[in-house]
Design a protein around this motif. Structure first.
Motif, PDB file in Angstrom:
ATOM      1  N   GLU A 120      28.414  31.141  47.112  1.00  0.00           N
ATOM      2  CA  GLU A 120      29.816  31.519  47.219  1.00  0.00           C
ATOM      3  C   GLU A 120      30.247  32.613  46.236  1.00  0.00           C
ATOM      4  O   GLU A 120      29.612  32.837  45.204  1.00  0.00           O
ATOM      5  CB  GLU A 120      30.714  30.294  47.035  1.00  0.00           C
ATOM      6  N   THR A 121      31.350  33.263  46.580  1.00  0.00           N
ATOM      7  CA  THR A 121      32.019  34.230  45.719  1.00  0.00           C
ATOM      8  C   THR A 121      33.295  33.582  45.201  1.00  0.00           C
ATOM      9  O   THR A 121      34.141  33.161  45.989  1.00  0.00           O
ATOM     10  CB  THR A 121      32.372  35.506  46.501  1.00  0.00           C
ATOM     11  N   VAL A 123      36.684  34.178  43.137  1.00  0.00           N
ATOM     12  CA  VAL A 123      37.578  35.242  42.682  1.00  0.00           C
ATOM     13  C   VAL A 123      38.638  34.618  41.785  1.00  0.00           C
ATOM     14  O   VAL A 123      39.535  33.906  42.255  1.00  0.00           O
ATOM     15  CB  VAL A 123      38.234  35.971  43.876  1.00  0.00           C
ATOM     16  N   ASP A 147      29.317  34.535  54.432  1.00  0.00           N
ATOM     17  CA  ASP A 147      29.919  34.636  53.109  1.00  0.00           C
ATOM     18  C   ASP A 147      30.951  33.528  52.936  1.00  0.00           C
ATOM     19  O   ASP A 147      31.565  33.075  53.899  1.00  0.00           O
ATOM     20  CB  ASP A 147      30.529  36.018  52.832  1.00  0.00           C
ATOM     21  N   VAL A 149      34.197  32.575  50.307  1.00  0.00           N
ATOM     22  CA  VAL A 149      35.086  33.113  49.270  1.00  0.00           C
ATOM     23  C   VAL A 149      36.010  32.002  48.789  1.00  0.00           C
ATOM     24  O   VAL A 149      36.670  31.339  49.595  1.00  0.00           O
ATOM     25  CB  VAL A 149      35.920  34.297  49.796  1.00  0.00           C
ATOM     26  N   LEU A 151      39.225  31.416  46.293  1.00  0.00           N
ATOM     27  CA  LEU A 151      40.283  32.102  45.570  1.00  0.00           C
ATOM     28  C   LEU A 151      40.818  31.196  44.466  1.00  0.00           C
ATOM     29  O   LEU A 151      41.306  30.094  44.736  1.00  0.00           O
ATOM     30  CB  LEU A 151      41.410  32.485  46.523  1.00  0.00           C
ATOM     31  N   PHE A 165      42.012  40.271  46.498  1.00  0.00           N
ATOM     32  CA  PHE A 165      40.653  40.286  47.037  1.00  0.00           C
ATOM     33  C   PHE A 165      40.683  41.141  48.289  1.00  0.00           C
ATOM     34  O   PHE A 165      41.504  40.915  49.186  1.00  0.00           O
ATOM     35  CB  PHE A 165      40.184  38.873  47.378  1.00  0.00           C
ATOM     36  N   ALA A 167      38.124  43.052  51.296  1.00  0.00           N
ATOM     37  CA  ALA A 167      36.769  43.124  51.857  1.00  0.00           C
ATOM     38  C   ALA A 167      36.776  43.920  53.152  1.00  0.00           C
ATOM     39  O   ALA A 167      37.655  43.733  54.003  1.00  0.00           O
ATOM     40  CB  ALA A 167      36.217  41.723  52.102  1.00  0.00           C
TER      41      ALA A 167
END
Length: 281
Positions: A120-121, A123, A147, A149, A151, A165, A167
């Protein structure tokens, strides 16, 4: 402390590049190019499924991305090669006064397969994250891409109330645009809680895979999307299957993606799904 007017204050930043190439040699996929600049690396290539599938783990040693940082990753998968790329842990985008950037360029030749399966990303609130991804498929090239994400950091009581964010994702086959997507989520925007937005869920995930499945398999996949831990669904488009979900935790979203991968990989890629060991560490 007072500084002279001509003295510029700055925050150190990293500019990292990673360029990878792969080729098929008889029954084996092997790396043909591995060039890096700055803090981006791949670990030793692995063959957990045998010589046909080459697995690499992309590592960003600093462990996080701060304002001014720029990551450029390019991968070329040669004809009939099969590559699986993942990461050892979450990518963290820290709060910053300036933007940080990531650019991916993925090229997959005829007869080749690329599985892009990062973790995971995350942010952080006050981060300014800008991600751009371009994927070029040639002929009958196959793609399995996802992906996740997250938050803010809900477990720490942090809401994504500042920063943004952003993309961009474009997928082409033989120069023809298959998928064009733009996302921009601004801290504390009304869409974070709106039922037509993220509905109060801090985590969202996307899966994109080339190919087409029958109605029975689609129904089995949709049964997974009905799990209480996620809110998700799938769509069959010409040449692409798109799946999305919302979740309270990144682990729930990633588990859903893995379950979909276990159903779709045998049907579309002809191989049982064997989870990389790094996902369990």
């Amino acid at each position: 402390m007072n500084f002279p007017a001509h003295t510029a204050l700055f925050t150190p930043s990293w500019h990292a590049e990673l360029e990878l190439g792969y080729g098929r040699f008889d029954a084996t996929t092997r790396p043909t190019l591995r060039r890096h600049k700055g803090p981006l690396r791949v670990q030793k290539h692995l063959y957990a499924e045998g010589p046909e599938v080459c697995q690499h783990i992309i590592v960003h040693p600093p462990g996080g991305i701060a304002g001014g940082d720029r990551l450029d990753i390019s991968t070329t998968v040669g004809p009939n090669a099969w590559v699986q790329l993942t990461s050892p842990g979450a990518a963290k985008w820290y709060r910053a006064t300036g933007a940080a950037y990531q650019q991916l360029e993925l090229k997959v030749a005829r007869g080749a397969t690329l599985e892009w399966l990062p973790q995971e990303t995350i942010v952080f609130s006050e981060a300014k994250a800008e991600l751009t991804t371009r994927i070029d498929l040639e002929g009958d090239a196959r793609l399995f891409y996802w992906d996740v994400v997250a938050l803010g950091r809900p477990a720490s009581g942090e809401r994504f109330d500042q920063g943004y964010f952003q993309a961009h994702l474009d997928i082409h086959r033989d120069g023809k645009l298959l998928w064009h997507e733009r996302q921009r989520v601004i801290g504390d925007d009304g869409l974070l809680d709106s039922p037509i937005g993220l509905c109060g869920k801090p985590v969202f995930a996307t899966l994109i895979v080339t190919g087409q499945i029958d109605a029975a398999l689609m129904e089995r996949c949709r049964e997974l999307a009905g799990h209480a831990s996620v809110r998700g669904d799938l769509s069959q488009l010409p040449g692409l299957i798109i799946a999305r979900c919302l979740a309270d935790e990144a682990l729930h979203a990633r588990a859903w993606l893995i379950d979909l991968w276990k159903l779709l990989r045998p049907a579309l890629l002809g191989r049982e799904a064997l989870a990389p060991r790094i996902w369990n560490t």
